[in-house]
Design a protein around this motif. Sequence first.
Motif, PDB file in Angstrom:
ATOM      1  N   ALA A 140      44.122  40.247  41.611  1.00 58.39           N
ATOM      2  CA  ALA A 140      45.851  39.584  42.991  1.00 58.39           C
ATOM      3  C   ALA A 140      45.186  38.345  42.577  1.00 58.39           C
ATOM      4  O   ALA A 140      46.883  38.017  42.725  1.00 58.39           O
ATOM      5  CB  ALA A 140      44.856  39.953  43.860  1.00 58.39           C
ATOM      6  N   ILE A 141      45.151  37.338  42.376  1.00 54.44           N
ATOM      7  CA  ILE A 141      45.323  35.902  42.238  1.00 54.44           C
ATOM      8  C   ILE A 141      46.179  35.104  41.622  1.00 54.44           C
ATOM      9  O   ILE A 141      47.147  34.475  41.378  1.00 54.44           O
ATOM     10  CB  ILE A 141      44.341  34.869  41.228  1.00 54.44           C
ATOM     11  CG1 ILE A 141      43.835  33.588  41.498  1.00 54.44           C
ATOM     12  CG2 ILE A 141      44.063  34.700  39.458  1.00 54.44           C
ATOM     13  CD1 ILE A 141      43.191  33.073  42.679  1.00 54.44           C
ATOM     14  N   GLY A 142      47.159  36.766  40.430  1.00 53.22           N
ATOM     15  CA  GLY A 142      47.969  36.194  39.840  1.00 53.22           C
ATOM     16  C   GLY A 142      49.238  36.772  40.513  1.00 53.22           C
ATOM     17  O   GLY A 142      50.335  37.313  40.218  1.00 53.22           O
ATOM     18  N   GLY A 185      46.424  40.155  51.676  1.00 55.83           N
ATOM     19  CA  GLY A 185      46.160  40.760  49.703  1.00 55.83           C
ATOM     20  C   GLY A 185      44.671  40.203  48.976  1.00 55.83           C
ATOM     21  O   GLY A 185      44.424  39.760  47.732  1.00 55.83           O
ATOM     22  N   LEU A 186      44.794  38.651  49.377  1.00 56.25           N
ATOM     23  CA  LEU A 186      43.977  37.135  48.713  1.00 56.25           C
ATOM     24  C   LEU A 186      42.592  36.907  49.447  1.00 56.25           C
ATOM     25  O   LEU A 186      42.900  37.204  51.010  1.00 56.25           O
ATOM     26  CB  LEU A 186      44.463  36.599  48.446  1.00 56.25           C
ATOM     27  CG  LEU A 186      45.804  36.342  47.979  1.00 56.25           C
ATOM     28  CD1 LEU A 186      46.376  34.796  47.691  1.00 56.25           C
ATOM     29  CD2 LEU A 186      45.120  36.830  46.153  1.00 56.25           C
ATOM     30  N   MET A 213      36.961  32.253  44.508  1.00 54.82           N
ATOM     31  CA  MET A 213      37.991  33.384  43.747  1.00 54.82           C
ATOM     32  C   MET A 213      37.739  34.213  42.888  1.00 54.82           C
ATOM     33  O   MET A 213      38.179  35.244  42.037  1.00 54.82           O
ATOM     34  CB  MET A 213      38.916  32.511  42.808  1.00 54.82           C
ATOM     35  CG  MET A 213      39.895  30.788  43.325  1.00 54.82           C
ATOM     36  SD  MET A 213      41.049  30.108  42.245  1.00 54.82           S
ATOM     37  CE  MET A 213      41.636  29.133  43.186  1.00 54.82           C
ATOM     38  N   ASN A 214      36.230  34.295  42.397  1.00 50.57           N
ATOM     39  CA  ASN A 214      36.126  35.361  41.528  1.00 50.57           C
ATOM     40  C   ASN A 214      36.390  36.186  41.654  1.00 50.57           C
ATOM     41  O   ASN A 214      37.028  37.392  40.261  1.00 50.57           O
ATOM     42  CB  ASN A 214      34.792  34.990  41.673  1.00 50.57           C
ATOM     43  CG  ASN A 214      33.765  35.650  40.773  1.00 50.57           C
ATOM     44  OD1 ASN A 214      33.819  35.920  39.369  1.00 50.57           O
ATOM     45  ND2 ASN A 214      33.508  37.731  40.912  1.00 50.57           N
ATOM     46  N   TYR A 215      36.275  37.276  42.540  1.00 51.00           N
ATOM     47  CA  TYR A 215      37.127  38.217  42.863  1.00 51.00           C
ATOM     48  C   TYR A 215      38.220  38.686  42.728  1.00 51.00           C
ATOM     49  O   TYR A 215      38.796  39.968  42.440  1.00 51.00           O
ATOM     50  CB  TYR A 215      36.609  38.698  44.811  1.00 51.00           C
ATOM     51  CG  TYR A 215      37.142  40.486  44.750  1.00 51.00           C
ATOM     52  CD1 TYR A 215      36.792  41.921  44.581  1.00 51.00           C
ATOM     53  CD2 TYR A 215      38.109  41.022  45.762  1.00 51.00           C
ATOM     54  CE1 TYR A 215      36.817  43.092  44.928  1.00 51.00           C
ATOM     55  CE2 TYR A 215      38.837  42.180  45.783  1.00 51.00           C
ATOM     56  CZ  TYR A 215      38.530  43.077  45.779  1.00 51.00           C
ATOM     57  OH  TYR A 215      38.034  44.556  45.152  1.00 51.00           O
ATOM     58  N   ASP A 216      38.994  37.983  43.263  1.00 46.95           N
ATOM     59  CA  ASP A 216      40.482  37.975  43.362  1.00 46.95           C
ATOM     60  C   ASP A 216      40.563  37.897  42.208  1.00 46.95           C
ATOM     61  O   ASP A 216      41.588  38.300  40.945  1.00 46.95           O
ATOM     62  CB  ASP A 216      41.147  36.723  43.969  1.00 46.95           C
ATOM     63  CG  ASP A 216      41.378  37.012  45.669  1.00 46.95           C
ATOM     64  OD1 ASP A 216      41.477  38.143  46.370  1.00 46.95           O
ATOM     65  OD2 ASP A 216      41.309  36.286  46.351  1.00 46.95           O
ATOM     66  N   ILE A 217      40.166  37.226  41.457  1.00 46.17           N
ATOM     67  CA  ILE A 217      40.299  36.761  39.563  1.00 46.17           C
ATOM     68  C   ILE A 217      40.138  38.273  39.250  1.00 46.17           C
ATOM     69  O   ILE A 217      40.673  38.849  38.066  1.00 46.17           O
ATOM     70  CB  ILE A 217      39.675  35.933  38.828  1.00 46.17           C
ATOM     71  CG1 ILE A 217      40.005  34.440  39.490  1.00 46.17           C
ATOM     72  CG2 ILE A 217      39.552  36.088  37.532  1.00 46.17           C
ATOM     73  CD1 ILE A 217      38.711  32.943  39.283  1.00 46.17           C
ATOM     74  N   HIS A 218      39.162  38.920  39.584  1.00 45.77           N
ATOM     75  CA  HIS A 218      38.544  39.958  38.904  1.00 45.77           C
ATOM     76  C   HIS A 218      39.749  41.062  38.713  1.00 45.77           C
ATOM     77  O   HIS A 218      39.337  42.199  38.048  1.00 45.77           O
ATOM     78  CB  HIS A 218      36.688  40.672  39.452  1.00 45.77           C
ATOM     79  CG  HIS A 218      36.217  41.640  38.801  1.00 45.77           C
ATOM     80  ND1 HIS A 218      35.681  41.470  37.638  1.00 45.77           N
ATOM     81  CD2 HIS A 218      35.919  43.174  39.424  1.00 45.77           C
ATOM     82  CE1 HIS A 218      35.112  42.433  37.038  1.00 45.77           C
ATOM     83  NE2 HIS A 218      35.651  43.962  38.031  1.00 45.77           N
ATOM     84  N   ILE A 219      40.035  41.382  39.585  1.00 42.11           N
ATOM     85  CA  ILE A 219      40.699  42.593  40.398  1.00 42.11           C
ATOM     86  C   ILE A 219      42.559  42.230  40.012  1.00 42.11           C
ATOM     87  O   ILE A 219      43.817  42.950  39.997  1.00 42.11           O
ATOM     88  CB  ILE A 219      41.160  42.943  41.644  1.00 42.11           C
ATOM     89  CG1 ILE A 219      41.351  42.144  42.771  1.00 42.11           C
ATOM     90  CG2 ILE A 219      39.680  43.626  41.406  1.00 42.11           C
ATOM     91  CD1 ILE A 219      41.356  42.894  44.023  1.00 42.11           C
TER      92      ILE A 219
END
Length: 389
Positions: A343-345, A296-297, A335-341
């Motif tokens: 998922a980073i957290g 998922g990342l 990290m941009n996309y993972d931050i956008h949705i």
Amino acid sequence: MTSKKKNNRRKRILQIHKILGLTTGLVLFVVSITGCLWVFKEEIESFYDDYKYVDVQDQSFLVASEIKKIAEKIIPNRTIHGVVYGQPGEAIEVVFYESEPEVFYQSVYLNPYSGAFIKRVDNDAGFFGFVLKGHLRLWLPDAIGSRVVSYSVLLFLVIIISGLILWWPRNKKNWRQRLRFDWNKNTRWKRKNFDLHTVVGFYVSSFGLILAFTGCVMAFNWFYFIAYKASGGSNDPRFVIPESEQVIASTIASSYPYDQLIPILKEKYQNAHSFELHYPENDTTSVLVEVSNSKGLYYNMDYLFFDQYTLKEIETPSIYGKYKNASFADKVIRMNYDIHIGAIGGLAGKIIAFLSSLLCASLPVSGVLLWYGRKYKKRKKHNASLVIT
């Protein structure tokens, strides 16, 4: 600065905020609603994706060249983007993608041990295909819709900043009013709507800025480049696929060295979630393998490039290489996309992204009602004065 100058400046900011809000309101509402639906795509699809799993067998997976032959018989005359090797109990996914003359984006799922066909999926169709089209281009032709969405999201940054300036209380006694809902049974709906717009707007503003900023990074190449350089980046921010060594193609006409890559990488990256192999586009390009280290990342993936003839690993000047070699700026952009949705957290991050996007969708609605209420009130007073006179 005199009180009169402050009032004039505030009026100009309010005018800008109002015009931009009314102009982009519908677009931002659609983008926000579709965005919050997209956040949990993987979790929702997990309820009906049985075709992605197979019984584990005590034998090796089929090699990449065999998978390619099988998939091309199922969907002939189309370009294979890559083949995804997952865990022992997961089906192999062969991804077909073409962007011209129109988007063709489908996947074929095969049994990794026998090559048996399981399912063909149109990734551009279905509920989430519909959601993504709305989010990216408002269900309009791409040349028109993507531009409308991109510039609306860019203007959303200005709307948020101007909104924060307007939100700032002029004196201390108004702070409580701007930070909480202070309603009672006598509070009129116009007051409630004003509070919904200002109080909700304040609390969601920081998340809205993050969503808009990361959206602009994906929407505009110049924004992407500036964001990377501003964070201290020095590598090539583009996705660069290095070339293989030049050899006579006939010497390897009947062999496919890249068939050895997945078994080798599985031994080296034993904790990896999946491997996506991209076949060489021509006789000179290298073979790309994307190693997914976390389910998922995307930001911590390893992008590995190999000479298609010798399998010698080739380094890339791009930020998309091995994650351990990435600089701080490289990691921020990756990290941009993972931050956008969100998922980073993890799950908590996705919940925050979902709620933030949903609340952002409420701002154009409350803003339009606020504008309409004031305009209607002025007209009502004007008409009443005409009747009296």
